[in-house]
Design a protein around this motif. Structure first.
Motif: not given
Length: 112
Positions: A34-37, A52-58, A60-65, A80-85
């Motif tokens: 995910m990157r700024d829109g 399964f694991k969905l690994e999400i990396s931001n 971009g320069t702003s928060p994402v949801e 700059g954060v990577t997390s997973a669901i």
């Protein structure tokens, strides 16, 4: 408690831990950026009826949801954060995904 009983308990714990690690390593990992829109890829293919694991990396320069009303899942990530669901399983189908902070960012998650 006897030493033999302690050794048996420790061995049982080690076997269970190894089995859990093997299952975790076998879990498919699907990566999303995910990157700024923008959500990349715009069509996210995942296995149906499989954990399964969905690994999400931001990147971009702003928060994402990362959010899906269909899947009842959301995850907020700072820049700059990577997390997973981890999904236990989902039924085959098509699910809408969006970035609640960037309404133009949309994707489709397809479970096959």
């Amino acid at each position: 408690m006897s030493h033999a009983l302690l050794r048996s308990a420790a061995l049982a714990l080690a076997v269970l831990s190894a089995a859990a690690s093997a299952r975790a390593e076998e879990m498919p990992v699907v990566k999303v950026e995910m990157r700024d829109g923008v959500i990349i890829p715009s069509v996210i293919e995942v296995p149906a009826k499989t954990r399964f694991k969905l690994e999400i990396s931001n990147t971009g320069t702003s928060p994402v949801e990362f959010e899906s009303l269909d899947l009842k899942r959301e995850k907020v990530l700072a820049a700059g954060v990577t997390s997973a669901i981890v999904f236990r399983t989902i039924d085959p189908g098509t699910y809408d995904v969006f970035d609640d902070f960037h309404p133009e960012a949309r994707a489709t998650l397809v479970a096959k």
